[in-house]
Scaffold this active site. Structure first.
Site, PDB file in Angstrom:
ATOM      1  CB  ALA A 202      -7.452  -3.116   4.912  1.00 56.17           C
TER       2      ALA A 202
ATOM      3  CE  LYS B  90     -10.573   0.365   2.098  1.00 60.45           C
ATOM      4  NZ  LYS B  90      -9.862   0.426   1.048  1.00 60.45           N
TER       5      LYS B  90
ATOM      6  CD1 TRP C 246      -2.450   1.240   0.146  1.00 59.34           C
ATOM      7  CD2 TRP C 246      -2.210   1.716   2.952  1.00 59.34           C
ATOM      8  NE1 TRP C 246      -3.408   2.091   1.205  1.00 59.34           N
ATOM      9  CE2 TRP C 246      -3.145   2.608   2.414  1.00 59.34           C
ATOM     10  CE3 TRP C 246      -2.042   1.824   3.940  1.00 59.34           C
ATOM     11  CZ2 TRP C 246      -3.507   4.298   3.191  1.00 59.34           C
ATOM     12  CZ3 TRP C 246      -2.530   2.042   5.155  1.00 59.34           C
ATOM     13  CH2 TRP C 246      -3.064   3.316   4.546  1.00 59.34           C
TER      14      TRP C 246
ATOM     15  CG  ASP D  38      -2.683  -3.042   7.356  1.00 57.64           C
ATOM     16  OD1 ASP D  38      -3.653  -3.192   7.476  1.00 57.64           O
ATOM     17  OD2 ASP D  38      -2.473  -2.408   6.342  1.00 57.64           O
TER      18      ASP D  38
HETATM   19  C1  LMR Z   1      -6.052   2.076  -1.290  1.00 50.99           C
HETATM   20  O1  LMR Z   1      -5.247   1.785  -1.287  1.00 50.99           O
HETATM   21  O2  LMR Z   1      -7.041   2.133  -2.478  1.00 50.99           O
HETATM   22  C2  LMR Z   1      -7.066   2.469  -0.718  1.00 50.99           C
HETATM   23  O3  LMR Z   1      -6.633   2.147   1.294  1.00 50.99           O
HETATM   24  C3  LMR Z   1      -7.645   3.576   0.682  1.00 50.99           C
HETATM   25  C4  LMR Z   1      -6.675   4.484   1.030  1.00 50.99           C
HETATM   26  O4  LMR Z   1      -7.104   5.013   2.070  1.00 50.99           O
HETATM   27  O5  LMR Z   1      -5.314   4.730   0.779  1.00 50.99           O
END
Ligand code: LMR
Length: 395
Positions: free
Chosen positions: A210, A243, A127, A208
């Site tokens: 998510a 999410k 990420w 993590d």
């Molecule tokens: C993403 O990776 O697009 C999402 O987790 C939104 C974000 O906060 O970056």
């Protein structure tokens, strides 16, 4: 005083959201930020969330402060969802946070208190906000190999070779499920090997989580985390309800440390102290929605059904794009997107090709070729695939 402020660098995902919003083309396609969209292209409030909100509206009689950790019902419900009883509650310290992002930051700040500047091992593809959050806490991100780009699968040998160098006092960041951005997840066997490796190196895992529920299902997606928690003395966790409860803008997250029982109280106080230094009390509304849903068998069943629908829609989108790419390119090179998990996959495109897709075709994706499968309208899969094939040919 701000004349010397360094030129700000806009977060890439946020910049892309803005560029998409400003694009006047009616046929533009957004595969950028990770949000789920239904068949009508909407990101609806889940029905279970609406029902919980109605109940809260009718019953809530105070909005006075709670403890720094937030609502105990939320913390307990999330402990159950994430850990499923894998460890006794006496080993778990947790605080509510404004979203998963704050949870990641809070865990990094916690690590920095005892190991300032330590290394956080991060999968080479991750990420985009992990690096800045780690750096903001004064820690050092160090990549480990993760994706075998040709196979669209885990670079198992590379990952284990790199993580073998992790030292005690260092942290290994792992995506609990639905790896962002690759969609390539660890198998139960891989998790068991990671646990054994961490046990032998003495490095601390930081999971993590998510996207729980977007991979194979709520329990299967938490299987790796639960295995680590049951086997190792310390596990750090950051989780998000953006999410799986669709509570994106309500900012619902949790920072959690699983530690030996005699350390629990000091961890809980440290986490609460960190909250006090940044946002003090976590937002309550979204967390209360989550605990209301998880605490009521009917609402919980309804929520799980909706989550199952979302997961199966994303899988349908994956197959639609894989088929369309096969048809458009005459090759199965990108066939692995059908088998990958969660919201994201990476298409093998250069940054120049990604720019060309955006400028010439109105197709928005992250600079590294990450596409949000949960945002795809399957009836546009052919348009996406033909445009991808065209920019690949013209390279
Ligand atoms: C993403 O990776 O697009 C999402 O987790 C939104 C974000 O906060 O970056």
């Amino acid at each position: 005083m701000f004349e010397t402020l360094p030129a700000p660098k806009m977060d890439g995902i946020i910049a892309l959201m803005q560029a998409y919003a400003e694009d006047p083309r009616a046929d533009k396609i957004d595969l950028g930020v990770g949000v789920y969209r239904d068949a009508q292209g909407r990101t609806p409030v889940m029905r279970a969330v609406k029902a919980a909100e109605a109940r809260i509206l009718a019953e809530q009689d105070s909005k006075s402060y709670l403890s720094l950790a937030g609502d105990a019902a939320f913390l307990n419900a999330m402990e159950g969802l994430l850990l499923g009883g894998a460890v006794p509650s006496a080993r778990v310290a947790a605080v509510g946070t404004p979203g998963g992002t704050s949870a990641v930051r809070q865990i990094c700040d916690l690590v920095a208190k005892v190991r300032p500047g330590t290394t956080v091992w991060v999968s080479a593809q991750t990420w985009p906000n992990h690096g800045p959050l780690i750096a903001a806490a004064g820690l050092q991100a160090r990549p480990y190999r993760y994706l075998d780009a040709d196979a669209g699968a885990l670079d198992r040998d590379g990952m284990f070779a790199d993580l073998g160098a992790a030292q005690p006092g260092e942290v290994v960041l792992l995506h609990g499920c639905c790896h962002n951005p690759t969609g390539v997840d660890l198998s139960p066997q891989d998790w068991a090997e990671v646990a054994a490796l961490l046990e032998s190196t003495g490095a601390t895992p930081f999971v993590d989580m998510a996207y729980q529920g977007f991979g194979e299902g709520l329990d299967a997606d938490a299987g790796g985390l639960r295995h680590l928690a049951a086997r190792l003395p310390e596990v750090l966790i950051a989780a998000s309800c953006s999410k799986n409860f669709g509570l994106y803008r309500d900012r619902v997250g949790i920072a959690m440390a699983v530690v030996p029982e005699n350390n629990r109280a000091s961890l809980a106080t440290s986490l609460a102290g960190l909250s006090r230094q940044s946002f003090a009390f976590p937002p309550d509304h979204g967390g209360r929605v989550v605990s209301t849903i998880l605490g009521d068998p009917l609402l919980r069943a309804q929520w799980q059904e909706e989550l199952d629908e979302m997961r199966s829609r994303v899988q349908t989108n994956r197959r639609a794009l894989a088929d369309a790419l096969r048809a458009a390119t005459g090759s199965d090179r990108m066939g692995s997107v059908a088998a990958q998990q969660g919201m994201f996959s990476i298409l093998p495109l250069s940054e120049a090709q990604v720019t060309q897709l955006r400028e010439e075709h109105g197709i928005y994706m992250l600079w590294d070729g990450r596409v949000n499968m949960a945002g795809l309208d399957p009836s546009r899969a052919g348009d996406v695939a033909r445009a991808v094939a065209q920019v690949m040919r013209s390279a």
